[in-house]
Design an enzyme around this catalytic site. Sequence first.
Site, PDB file in Angstrom:
ATOM      1  N   HIS A 198     -17.838   1.975 -50.998  1.00  0.00           N
ATOM      2  CA  HIS A 198     -18.239   3.371 -50.965  1.00  0.00           C
ATOM      3  C   HIS A 198     -19.610   3.631 -50.350  1.00  0.00           C
ATOM      4  O   HIS A 198     -19.731   4.501 -49.502  1.00  0.00           O
ATOM      5  CB  HIS A 198     -18.050   4.108 -52.278  1.00  0.00           C
ATOM      6  CG  HIS A 198     -17.918   5.575 -51.993  1.00  0.00           C
ATOM      7  ND1 HIS A 198     -16.777   6.123 -51.491  1.00  0.00           N
ATOM      8  CD2 HIS A 198     -18.816   6.570 -52.001  1.00  0.00           C
ATOM      9  CE1 HIS A 198     -16.971   7.396 -51.226  1.00  0.00           C
ATOM     10  NE2 HIS A 198     -18.199   7.701 -51.529  1.00  0.00           N
TER      11      HIS A 198
ATOM     12  N   TYR B 262     -21.474   5.966 -46.709  1.00  0.00           N
ATOM     13  CA  TYR B 262     -22.737   6.691 -46.530  1.00  0.00           C
ATOM     14  C   TYR B 262     -23.598   6.039 -45.466  1.00  0.00           C
ATOM     15  O   TYR B 262     -24.413   6.702 -44.832  1.00  0.00           O
ATOM     16  CB  TYR B 262     -23.475   6.843 -47.860  1.00  0.00           C
ATOM     17  CG  TYR B 262     -22.705   7.732 -48.799  1.00  0.00           C
ATOM     18  CD1 TYR B 262     -22.424   9.041 -48.430  1.00  0.00           C
ATOM     19  CD2 TYR B 262     -22.209   7.268 -49.999  1.00  0.00           C
ATOM     20  CE1 TYR B 262     -21.673   9.854 -49.244  1.00  0.00           C
ATOM     21  CE2 TYR B 262     -21.455   8.091 -50.817  1.00  0.00           C
ATOM     22  CZ  TYR B 262     -21.191   9.376 -50.433  1.00  0.00           C
ATOM     23  OH  TYR B 262     -20.448  10.177 -51.246  1.00  0.00           O
TER      24      TYR B 262
ATOM     25  N   HIS C 103      -7.824  12.444 -44.690  1.00  0.00           N
ATOM     26  CA  HIS C 103      -9.197  12.580 -45.197  1.00  0.00           C
ATOM     27  C   HIS C 103     -10.198  11.849 -44.317  1.00  0.00           C
ATOM     28  O   HIS C 103     -11.154  12.428 -43.836  1.00  0.00           O
ATOM     29  CB  HIS C 103      -9.265  12.063 -46.639  1.00  0.00           C
ATOM     30  CG  HIS C 103     -10.646  11.711 -47.106  1.00  0.00           C
ATOM     31  ND1 HIS C 103     -11.585  12.674 -47.381  1.00  0.00           N
ATOM     32  CD2 HIS C 103     -11.257  10.520 -47.315  1.00  0.00           C
ATOM     33  CE1 HIS C 103     -12.721  12.082 -47.756  1.00  0.00           C
ATOM     34  NE2 HIS C 103     -12.545  10.773 -47.707  1.00  0.00           N
ATOM     35  N   PHE C 104      -9.961  10.551 -44.064  1.00  0.00           N
ATOM     36  CA  PHE C 104     -11.052   9.828 -43.404  1.00  0.00           C
ATOM     37  C   PHE C 104     -11.112  10.057 -41.897  1.00  0.00           C
ATOM     38  O   PHE C 104     -12.111   9.709 -41.281  1.00  0.00           O
ATOM     39  CB  PHE C 104     -11.104   8.337 -43.787  1.00  0.00           C
ATOM     40  CG  PHE C 104      -9.918   7.500 -43.461  1.00  0.00           C
ATOM     41  CD1 PHE C 104      -9.530   7.293 -42.163  1.00  0.00           C
ATOM     42  CD2 PHE C 104      -9.213   6.878 -44.484  1.00  0.00           C
ATOM     43  CE1 PHE C 104      -8.453   6.493 -41.864  1.00  0.00           C
ATOM     44  CE2 PHE C 104      -8.121   6.085 -44.193  1.00  0.00           C
ATOM     45  CZ  PHE C 104      -7.741   5.889 -42.873  1.00  0.00           C
ATOM     46  N   HIS C 105     -10.070  10.670 -41.322  1.00  0.00           N
ATOM     47  CA  HIS C 105     -10.238  11.025 -39.915  1.00  0.00           C
ATOM     48  C   HIS C 105     -11.115  12.272 -39.749  1.00  0.00           C
ATOM     49  O   HIS C 105     -11.624  12.522 -38.661  1.00  0.00           O
ATOM     50  CB  HIS C 105      -8.886  11.202 -39.217  1.00  0.00           C
ATOM     51  CG  HIS C 105      -8.288   9.887 -38.805  1.00  0.00           C
ATOM     52  ND1 HIS C 105      -7.481   9.145 -39.641  1.00  0.00           N
ATOM     53  CD2 HIS C 105      -8.417   9.155 -37.679  1.00  0.00           C
ATOM     54  CE1 HIS C 105      -7.133   8.021 -39.034  1.00  0.00           C
ATOM     55  NE2 HIS C 105      -7.682   8.002 -37.835  1.00  0.00           N
TER      56      HIS C 105
ATOM     57  N   ARG D 181       0.467   5.467 -46.713  1.00  0.00           N
ATOM     58  CA  ARG D 181      -0.301   5.055 -45.542  1.00  0.00           C
ATOM     59  C   ARG D 181       0.057   3.609 -45.236  1.00  0.00           C
ATOM     60  O   ARG D 181       0.779   2.972 -45.994  1.00  0.00           O
ATOM     61  CB  ARG D 181      -1.797   5.212 -45.810  1.00  0.00           C
ATOM     62  CG  ARG D 181      -2.329   4.270 -46.861  1.00  0.00           C
ATOM     63  CD  ARG D 181      -3.729   4.610 -47.302  1.00  0.00           C
ATOM     64  NE  ARG D 181      -4.722   4.023 -46.412  1.00  0.00           N
ATOM     65  CZ  ARG D 181      -5.972   3.695 -46.808  1.00  0.00           C
ATOM     66  NH1 ARG D 181      -6.347   3.895 -48.048  1.00  0.00           N
ATOM     67  NH2 ARG D 181      -6.833   3.179 -45.964  1.00  0.00           N
ATOM     68  N   ARG D 182      -0.465   3.073 -44.129  1.00  0.00           N
ATOM     69  CA  ARG D 182      -0.352   1.649 -43.817  1.00  0.00           C
ATOM     70  C   ARG D 182       1.079   1.133 -43.835  1.00  0.00           C
ATOM     71  O   ARG D 182       1.364   0.074 -44.384  1.00  0.00           O
ATOM     72  CB  ARG D 182      -1.140   0.829 -44.832  1.00  0.00           C
ATOM     73  CG  ARG D 182      -2.594   1.137 -44.852  1.00  0.00           C
ATOM     74  CD  ARG D 182      -3.327   0.325 -45.856  1.00  0.00           C
ATOM     75  NE  ARG D 182      -4.730   0.193 -45.467  1.00  0.00           N
ATOM     76  CZ  ARG D 182      -5.619  -0.470 -46.176  1.00  0.00           C
ATOM     77  NH1 ARG D 182      -5.276  -1.060 -47.284  1.00  0.00           N
ATOM     78  NH2 ARG D 182      -6.853  -0.548 -45.758  1.00  0.00           N
TER      79      ARG D 182
END
Lengths: 543, 173
Positions: A219, A223, A369-371, A432-433
């Site tokens: 995590h 950041y 989300h992470f894109h 996913r994946r």
Amino acid sequence: MRDIFKGSFEDIFSRINIGFAIILLALGGLFGVLQLLSRTPGSPIKVSAATYYQILTGHGVFLAVAFTLFFIMGLTVFMSTRILKVDINRLLLKISLCMTLLGAVLAAVSILTGKARVLYTFYAPMKAHPFFYIGAALLILGSWFTAFALFLQYLKWRKQNPDREIPVPIFGLLATWIVWIEATIPVVIDVLKVYLPMALLGASVDVLEARTWFWFFGHPLVYFWLLPAITLWYYLIPKRLGVELFSKKMAKIAFILFIIYSTPIGLHHQLVDPGVDARLKYLHTVLTLIVGSASMLTAFNILATLERAGRKAGGGFFGWIIKLPWRDPIFSGMILALIAFGFGGITGIINTSYQLNNVVHNTSWIVGHFHTTVGTAVALTFMVASYGLLTELFNRKVIAYSLARIHPYLWVIGIFIFSMNYALAGLAGAPRRTYDLTFGGMAPEIWYTYLKAGAVGGVIFALAGAIFVLIFILSILVNKGEEVRIFKFGNPHENLNEKHSVIDNIKLWIVVAVILIILGYSIPLYQLYSQGLSLVPPVAKGL
Amino acid sequence: MTLFPRKLEEWYKTFTKEERNWLIIALIIALIMSTTTLTWHALDREHQVPVETMEVAPDVFMEKAMRFSMEYAGKVIPEGVDIYLAGVQFRWIPKELKLKKGVTYKIWISSGDVLHGFSLLGYDGTVYNVMVMPGMAYAVNVKFDKTGVYEIRCNEYCGLGHQYMIGKIVVVE
């Protein structure tokens, strides 16, 4: 081309890192398009399952880990030497460059030869070729030397300027590398204690132990990607607009919140893991919600800066919005990245919610989300900042500037179509994946619609990415120009207060961060080891 | 700040009232969400994150799941029987569970080799995901209110045949 390797060592270091990062971006992006089309129902392009998982590993490692790390290393040295105007330790940078490049090559070889189909999270007890783990360890340990070089450079500056406040971009870079050290200590422990014995000696592993150390790293890692992007927003947006940042103090407080809260929240990736105490899962949920407030501060600060500039240019109640330079790709790209990050933040808050996580966990919602976070807030910011770096670091004129103007808009349109459809597919249960998302034609009808629509978005932002990579490479190869000072590094001490306050006392914030990390992770680790490890043999078959 | 335009000089002062209020609002939102999470945990007994776990070696658990699978093959599982469901490259053991409507069952889920993901999927929109970890079993309590077929899929990459891991829960009267 040759003149790229002329100039001060610091600039050559930055050029090599940023150039390598862009090559990784191109390669990882290509992998991304291939797997996207391969898993879209009805697409003519289809790779084998083995190739799919291999390029999926490559996509994650090359983009999320390597592209970001190399870009940030280059950017850090580029900005810190120009802003602080004191020498940086070149030996440390040389060691850093050699180790990280060697590590990246080892890991890349293991992935490209199909010896490490373990995805970028490399969860035990899956066993990859030792090169994969050694490469990862070298990459991380090597990057520490850049961090040390920056810290020493800052201390030298501090010695010369004992009372002056820290410039905001330097504060951001320091926060970035402090978070990186916080993040990587656990993964180094993980690799040395769990993964290397497993890969080299075939030792048994405890899966929960491996996962806990991994997400202890995983995590704050996000950041580490994000903070340089925020630093660029705080630095470049006001420069492009010709105004001051709305509040330097607020910017620094946001960075401090990241230093303090970025690490003791990793358990929110393990909300549906067996063997983790429910109360600790809840504690990490709450701490993650607090770290969200740091991003609220960033949004406020940047938007207030925009309003200040727009009103200065004569805009009224809403009129200030159209007064902003939307045709400037560096400006528009960063603002679009900020807007995408808003969506990324909201979906992230949903992911971290104790009860909602089991609905979205490991579904394609996470892909959506992470894109928007690392895929747009970070990647798009880095890409548009590269237009500035082309002129100021590489001494090139940006080729086809009119295409560069379109690139951020095209990227964001593509990302929104892609992410929204993948998020919706995830809510409908699509994992996913997974190589064959139709499960041999047994998937619900609605998934097909979402996946096909998502693929359209994916192709659009891949096109935008291709435009960027071509502009970057062609500008370097053919378009030699004059150095234009996009970043406008002026007198390092203009507008800086003579006296620094408690906010600038970084040592204090490191101490607070360490205390919070101990509070957040001592009990999970104590529970993990006191309940006894449950060792399972490594598995290399079927990968 | 947009609603109350100020003179330009005032923009340059640090930490205006609006900034302070904004920070407070952000923290209040975090507080509200944290409290909601706890309240939800206290009020809602159905959609819960499982808490019960058991350390178990992968081969031991595989044996339990095999034995369970043979004993209840094709039969409706009676109330009060603990269910053992193992994920292993690249199938679920047992492949199919027959459950009664309205009865709460405890399903012990674990893995025989690598990490898997248990994803329960109903065509009524039910989605429920937990991790399947070798060495550790997770007890998921389920109760179905409707009859029909629910699918189990693996949602954590477990190897090249990951996409073939499909199981089924058939809910009958």
